[in-house]
Design an enzyme around this catalytic site. Sequence first.
Site, PDB file in Angstrom:
ATOM      1  N   ASN A 176       0.819  -1.215   0.000  1.00 48.43           N
ATOM      2  CA  ASN A 176       0.000   0.000   0.000  1.00 48.43           C
ATOM      3  C   ASN A 176       0.855   1.268   0.000  1.00 48.43           C
ATOM      4  O   ASN A 176       0.595   2.196  -0.764  1.00 48.43           O
ATOM      5  CB  ASN A 176      -0.951   0.010   1.202  1.00 48.43           C
ATOM      6  CG  ASN A 176      -1.934  -1.155   1.150  1.00 48.43           C
ATOM      7  OD1 ASN A 176      -1.977  -1.872   0.147  1.00 48.43           O
ATOM      8  ND2 ASN A 176      -2.692  -1.348   2.208  1.00 48.43           N
ATOM      9  N   THR A 186     -16.766  37.449 -32.273  1.00 51.56           N
ATOM     10  CA  THR A 186     -17.519  36.965 -31.115  1.00 51.56           C
ATOM     11  C   THR A 186     -18.762  36.308 -31.708  1.00 51.56           C
ATOM     12  O   THR A 186     -19.239  36.729 -32.769  1.00 51.56           O
ATOM     13  CB  THR A 186     -17.950  38.101 -30.163  1.00 51.56           C
ATOM     14  OG1 THR A 186     -18.762  39.029 -30.878  1.00 51.56           O
ATOM     15  CG2 THR A 186     -16.740  38.841 -29.587  1.00 51.56           C
ATOM     16  N   HIS A 187     -19.243  35.270 -31.060  1.00 55.50           N
ATOM     17  CA  HIS A 187     -20.353  34.471 -31.606  1.00 55.50           C
ATOM     18  C   HIS A 187     -20.015  33.974 -33.019  1.00 55.50           C
ATOM     19  O   HIS A 187     -20.910  33.743 -33.818  1.00 55.50           O
ATOM     20  CB  HIS A 187     -21.668  35.266 -31.653  1.00 55.50           C
ATOM     21  CG  HIS A 187     -22.006  35.949 -30.357  1.00 55.50           C
ATOM     22  ND1 HIS A 187     -22.843  35.398 -29.422  1.00 55.50           N
ATOM     23  CD2 HIS A 187     -21.590  37.131 -29.848  1.00 55.50           C
ATOM     24  CE1 HIS A 187     -22.948  36.211 -28.387  1.00 55.50           C
ATOM     25  NE2 HIS A 187     -22.192  37.277 -28.610  1.00 55.50           N
ATOM     26  N   SER A 195      -7.363  12.277 -49.047  1.00 56.17           N
ATOM     27  CA  SER A 195      -8.531  11.404 -49.050  1.00 56.17           C
ATOM     28  C   SER A 195      -8.272  10.272 -50.025  1.00 56.17           C
ATOM     29  O   SER A 195      -7.661  10.473 -51.072  1.00 56.17           O
ATOM     30  CB  SER A 195      -9.760  12.207 -49.481  1.00 56.17           C
ATOM     31  OG  SER A 195     -10.744  11.335 -50.006  1.00 56.17           O
ATOM     32  N   LYS A 255      -8.534  16.633 -51.862  1.00 55.97           N
ATOM     33  CA  LYS A 255      -8.659  16.869 -50.423  1.00 55.97           C
ATOM     34  C   LYS A 255      -7.318  16.987 -49.709  1.00 55.97           C
ATOM     35  O   LYS A 255      -6.371  16.265 -49.998  1.00 55.97           O
ATOM     36  CB  LYS A 255      -9.443  15.728 -49.760  1.00 55.97           C
ATOM     37  CG  LYS A 255     -10.919  15.727 -50.026  1.00 55.97           C
ATOM     38  CD  LYS A 255     -11.651  16.968 -49.528  1.00 55.97           C
ATOM     39  CE  LYS A 255     -11.797  17.030 -48.023  1.00 55.97           C
ATOM     40  NZ  LYS A 255     -12.733  16.033 -47.498  1.00 55.97           N
ATOM     41  N   TYR A 286      -6.306   2.094   2.094  1.00 57.08           N
ATOM     42  CA  TYR A 286      -6.227   1.424   0.801  1.00 57.08           C
ATOM     43  C   TYR A 286      -7.438   0.540   0.529  1.00 57.08           C
ATOM     44  O   TYR A 286      -7.882  -0.214   1.397  1.00 57.08           O
ATOM     45  CB  TYR A 286      -4.947   0.563   0.724  1.00 57.08           C
ATOM     46  CG  TYR A 286      -4.797  -0.065  -0.639  1.00 57.08           C
ATOM     47  CD1 TYR A 286      -4.232   0.633  -1.691  1.00 57.08           C
ATOM     48  CD2 TYR A 286      -5.294  -1.345  -0.889  1.00 57.08           C
ATOM     49  CE1 TYR A 286      -4.138   0.083  -2.956  1.00 57.08           C
ATOM     50  CE2 TYR A 286      -5.206  -1.909  -2.154  1.00 57.08           C
ATOM     51  CZ  TYR A 286      -4.631  -1.191  -3.184  1.00 57.08           C
ATOM     52  OH  TYR A 286      -4.548  -1.737  -4.434  1.00 57.08           O
ATOM     53  N   GLN A 295      -6.328   0.469  -7.458  1.00 56.56           N
ATOM     54  CA  GLN A 295      -5.516  -0.072  -8.551  1.00 56.56           C
ATOM     55  C   GLN A 295      -5.945   0.530  -9.899  1.00 56.56           C
ATOM     56  O   GLN A 295      -5.185   0.501 -10.861  1.00 56.56           O
ATOM     57  CB  GLN A 295      -5.631  -1.602  -8.573  1.00 56.56           C
ATOM     58  CG  GLN A 295      -4.757  -2.267  -9.593  1.00 56.56           C
ATOM     59  CD  GLN A 295      -4.624  -3.759  -9.340  1.00 56.56           C
ATOM     60  OE1 GLN A 295      -3.923  -4.188  -8.431  1.00 56.56           O
ATOM     61  NE2 GLN A 295      -5.307  -4.558 -10.141  1.00 56.56           N
ATOM     62  N   LYS A 333      -3.917   3.995 -12.054  1.00 59.38           N
ATOM     63  CA  LYS A 333      -2.732   4.182 -12.885  1.00 59.38           C
ATOM     64  C   LYS A 333      -3.004   4.335 -14.378  1.00 59.38           C
ATOM     65  O   LYS A 333      -2.437   5.213 -15.039  1.00 59.38           O
ATOM     66  CB  LYS A 333      -1.750   3.026 -12.643  1.00 59.38           C
ATOM     67  CG  LYS A 333      -1.004   3.195 -11.313  1.00 59.38           C
ATOM     68  CD  LYS A 333      -0.243   1.964 -10.897  1.00 59.38           C
ATOM     69  CE  LYS A 333      -1.086   0.912 -10.249  1.00 59.38           C
ATOM     70  NZ  LYS A 333      -1.739   1.342  -8.991  1.00 59.38           N
TER      71      LYS A 333
HETATM   72  N1  ARG Z   1      -1.412  -3.690  -7.460  1.00 55.74           N
HETATM   73  C1  ARG Z   1      -1.873  -2.918  -6.347  1.00 55.74           C
HETATM   74  C2  ARG Z   1      -2.276  -1.516  -6.809  1.00 55.74           C
HETATM   75  O1  ARG Z   1      -1.930  -1.178  -7.913  1.00 55.74           O
HETATM   76  C3  ARG Z   1      -0.805  -2.804  -5.325  1.00 55.74           C
HETATM   77  C4  ARG Z   1      -1.283  -2.632  -3.943  1.00 55.74           C
HETATM   78  C5  ARG Z   1      -1.927  -3.871  -3.489  1.00 55.74           C
HETATM   79  N2  ARG Z   1      -2.237  -3.819  -2.089  1.00 55.74           N
HETATM   80  C6  ARG Z   1      -3.039  -4.696  -1.518  1.00 55.74           C
HETATM   81  N3  ARG Z   1      -3.268  -4.536  -0.277  1.00 55.74           N
HETATM   82  N4  ARG Z   1      -3.571  -5.645  -2.224  1.00 55.74           N
HETATM   83  O2  ARG Z   1      -2.949  -0.788  -6.129  1.00 55.74           O
END
Ligand code: ARG
Length: 458
Positions: free
Chosen positions: A110, A155-156, A277, A283, A317, A322, A325
């Site tokens: 975490n 404008t507009h 095109s 084009k 957490y 997850q 990312k």
């Molecule tokens: N793969 C997890 C994530 O991207 C990592 C953390 C996982 N922690 C857990 N307590 N399962 O968040």
Amino acid sequence: MSKLWGGRFRKQAADLLRQFNDSLPFDQRLAEEDIDGSIAWAKGLARAGILLKSEAAQLVDGLEQVRREWSDGSFEIEAGDEDIHTANERRLTELVGPVGGKLHTGRSRNDQVGTDFRLWTLRACDVLDQQLRDLLTALIDHAETHCDIPLPGYTHLQHAQPVIWGHWLLSHFWPLVRDQQRMRHARAQADELVLGSAALAGTAFPIDRQALAADLGFSRISENSLDAVSNRDFAADFLYASAMIGLHLSRLSEQLILFSSSEFGFVRVDDAYSTGSSLMPQKKNPDTLELTRGKSGRLLGNLVGLLTTLKGLPSTYDKDLQEDKEPLFDAYDNLCIILPVMTAVIESLTLRPEKMAAQLEPGLLATDLADYLVKKGLPFREAHHVIGQVVQTAEARQIPITDLTVDDLKAIHALFEEDVRQAFSVEGSLNARQVIGGTAPVAVREQIKRARQVVGDG
Ligand code: ARG
């Protein structure tokens, strides 16, 4: 019967669970950061007397070996590798033996994932900062080179008043400066050490978190372990900055697409950034600008997606995190192509001043005519009304207002005199607007100077 079915179900569920649960397919992008974080942690454990110096050295060597394997492509992913953290630790232990099992002392995935993701975000912000800078510079350079070319301002989307190209183009510069500030804010938010928070309650080992922060290059330390393992504000800030870049570049794209159309013809997008095109030989399509406009959708979507995920969560957490990312990776990857492309489009953009001039119809000067009367002492509201009559008279005779004679004007209002001719020109209109932030060429030159200072070129 039920055993047979149950067995089958459990097996299938296990495979499905792995597919569903594993994040390695995307979080392997954090390989470098994960190794940096682990090296700092190993050193921190040694500093705290929990690992022997020799053990920490073994771990560091092993981790460097794992880093090399990722970078030369020889890292072999195994079925049990759930995420980048477990994959790296598994491989480390293969390389260094049982001491590998000591690395995770006092740490949790975490605080580990929070650390890795923040390190990644810091680096991403730095790359984007430079790319934004390149785009900002291209905008200033183009604005300066073609500064004084007059064109209608809208404008507009209707003819409003004359402006000059330098002023128009820089109207797309300042929003991006604000975006750069937003991205820097996201960076400052990411710049906080969360390692040492462990799973949620803080590590039970006497880790010097200041030293850890210094090792990893963080300038602050999180104050609350519960908050630290769930804090994704920096990720939301990053996505907000990205969405705003998308929005601003979409607006610039839309306007350039319009300006490059046959009807306007004010600009030409270079052949190198246009496509043809497959059917219509004549084009030339501004695909780069259209894609930029289109991609603003996913940049906004990434922000909304993450905020929606975060909204329902309690603190500390949860596995939902997850999902944090991929939106950032996607935003980053797209900006890493959008920004250089837009820079190149601006650098190679050609203008057609004659097309702009052809659109500078006298109606654009109606406000200047009103201002003329105001300077002669007429209250603006009355002047506005008088000019309405001027426009009406010209329309009735089917001539442009500039074709009305001074006598025609005098017949409408006694304050009109011979000097009305000077007020009644594009040049006069532009030069009247010398206020800071106005479109007069002298004012725009000052604006360009300030723009260069802001970008750091001044
Ligand atoms: N793969 C997890 C994530 O991207 C990592 C953390 C996982 N922690 C857990 N307590 N399962 O968040």
